[in-house]
Design an enzyme around this catalytic site. Sequence first.
Site, PDB file in Angstrom:
ATOM      1  N   ASP A   1      -7.767 -17.432 -35.775  1.00  0.00           N
ATOM      2  CA  ASP A   1      -7.184 -16.102 -35.943  1.00  0.00           C
ATOM      3  C   ASP A   1      -8.286 -15.062 -36.191  1.00  0.00           C
ATOM      4  O   ASP A   1      -9.234 -15.310 -36.936  1.00  0.00           O
ATOM      5  CB  ASP A   1      -6.234 -16.145 -37.157  1.00  0.00           C
ATOM      6  CG  ASP A   1      -5.395 -14.895 -37.301  1.00  0.00           C
ATOM      7  OD1 ASP A   1      -4.635 -14.582 -36.373  1.00  0.00           O
ATOM      8  OD2 ASP A   1      -5.501 -14.222 -38.355  1.00  0.00           O
TER       9      ASP A   1
ATOM     10  N   GLU B   1     -18.677 -33.181 -33.799  1.00  0.00           N
ATOM     11  CA  GLU B   1     -18.664 -34.494 -34.475  1.00  0.00           C
ATOM     12  C   GLU B   1     -17.356 -35.232 -34.224  1.00  0.00           C
ATOM     13  O   GLU B   1     -17.243 -36.420 -34.521  1.00  0.00           O
ATOM     14  CB  GLU B   1     -18.836 -34.306 -35.987  1.00  0.00           C
ATOM     15  CG  GLU B   1     -20.178 -33.759 -36.412  1.00  0.00           C
ATOM     16  CD  GLU B   1     -20.185 -33.465 -37.912  1.00  0.00           C
ATOM     17  OE1 GLU B   1     -19.539 -34.197 -38.686  1.00  0.00           O
ATOM     18  OE2 GLU B   1     -20.823 -32.468 -38.293  1.00  0.00           O
TER      19      GLU B   1
HETATM   20  C1  NOJ Z   1      -3.247 -12.304 -35.316  1.00  0.00           C
HETATM   21  C2  NOJ Z   1      -1.976 -13.056 -35.388  1.00  0.00           C
HETATM   22  O1  NOJ Z   1      -1.633 -13.499 -34.088  1.00  0.00           O
HETATM   23  C3  NOJ Z   1      -0.944 -12.128 -35.976  1.00  0.00           C
HETATM   24  O2  NOJ Z   1       0.345 -12.662 -35.903  1.00  0.00           O
HETATM   25  C4  NOJ Z   1      -1.345 -11.815 -37.389  1.00  0.00           C
HETATM   26  O3  NOJ Z   1      -0.453 -10.855 -37.923  1.00  0.00           O
HETATM   27  C5  NOJ Z   1      -2.763 -11.276 -37.471  1.00  0.00           C
HETATM   28  N1  NOJ Z   1      -3.674 -12.006 -36.644  1.00  0.00           N
HETATM   29  C6  NOJ Z   1      -3.274 -11.294 -38.893  1.00  0.00           C
HETATM   30  O4  NOJ Z   1      -3.554 -12.622 -39.295  1.00  0.00           O
END
Ligand code: NOJ
Length: 541
Positions: free
Chosen positions: A214, A265
Amino acid sequence: MATRLATVRTSANPQVTSDASWWRDAVVYQVYLRSFADGNGDGIGDLGGLRSRLPYLSWLGVDALWINPHYPSGGADGGYDITDYRAVDPDYGDVADLEALVDDARRLGLRVVLDVVPNHTSDRHPWFQAALADPDAPEAARYHFAPPSAEPPNNWQSLFGGPAWSRTPDGRWYLHLFAPEQPDLNWGDPAVAADFERTLRFWLDRGVSGFRVDVAYGLFKDAGLRDNPGAYSPTLFGHGPEQAMTWNQPEVHDVWRRWRSICDEYPDTMLVGEVCLADLEQVALYSRPDEMHQSFSFRLLKSPWSAESFADGVRTALDAFGAVGAPVSWVLGNHDKDRQVSRFGGGALGTARARAAALLVLALPGSAYLYAGDELGLPQAEVPDEAKLDPIFFRSGGARAGRDGCRVPMPWNADRGVGFSADDAATPWLPIPADWDQYAVSRQARDGGSVLTLYRRALALRDAHPALGSGDAAVSRRGDVLTVRCTAADGSVVRCVVNMGSETALVRTRGTVLLASTTGVRRSAGSVALPADTAIWLAEA
Ligand code: NOJ
Ligand code: CA
């Protein structure tokens, strides 16, 4: 073709077999866990429910699944505000359930990829709680705090609306590029990096095949926390120079090199980054050979229905990722965007276009990420304001509708309750529209003309044909007609032709129509009449 053969499943031997580059042309199915299948009747999707539906994913013909965050969470942003990175939210089950899921999936030939969220924690995470209680606690150095002052430290904005700084009860400022419940971590503190390495190993030791990372373009911020030159706009393809101080700092690439070495790894594992930058060449840099294996190409997710825009999106992505030797990871839908059917015009028109777009993306070389429910042609659901949960809706004062409408539970059976939960279960966590039985898996599986049947056929052909999903692609456009000519290493060719205009187009070919996105395609000697908003796959002689 060697890699593809290694992953072909047969009913006699469906297990996952070792293949270090499986991800290069994989179809990865994105499971929004909370909305996929409710195994225990509390109205919330869970790991037990997902396990029970694995045979469906195997039948559909995908290679892997990526599960949106399964961790204990403060519940402020659909699980992206995590309180414990090495546990499972009790709503979804426990670590043993996740291990059982990985084992079951493996037996069906499916790999499991988890979501990891390194840019921020929940404000309820023990580190942030310790930092709130004592400004001198070591945990305070793991976030971005600034001393009390009348104005916030800079002009940075939250992506969800409003300023990116909020106050602690004792008057300090803290940084949150998303919701206030998601304080940004300070990756300059080595304790942060060390803890994430523990997290990666914790899950890799349990047999997962990698991570979707993310906000992989975040983590580090401008050292001086200087003002951004311009304002953030949610309508852009991603962030650019106007947001140069908050995103895409050079130090972040060292994190991905370190994470890559950890994955190396563990055989057959991979990282796929969420990198929301407007410049695809910058995005591709996150997938250089010693960094993340791939990073999403979101260009088609934001393209209007136009051959010019799609041709540009496909070409730009192929060039940018080709330059670093990484496959493109194509995305047409996810849990952050309006459903394709609605984006492309809604109703029969939007559905026809979504069907055509599916054939385009599944033909292109690279991996394809398929968002749960897109294979059913689900439209964006109307979620009443009082049922909405997305912070984007609330922080924009209702000006932005938010993402709840693409997160509504899956319809499985054309029956009362649509089979997301058992009949006598609690109300689903987001309301399912009353007429969604029409999209149910049970109904579409029996219908030769359904969106689901189209996806299933396309995935089977992609698995069988060397020119689909791998090899070289050449993009051309004539007016509203987009053509991608896909050539396999063995010289075989499949052309994907998409008519994105409003008139029928004549496509000259002596090839065979492998698949069409509608039934209205007419073949005559030397040509095919391709109706508006339709795509075909042509095997060229
Ligand atoms: C991207 C994620 O796909 C989204 O759903 C989220 O709100 C934001 N990152 C923050 O983590
Ligand atoms: Ca449940």
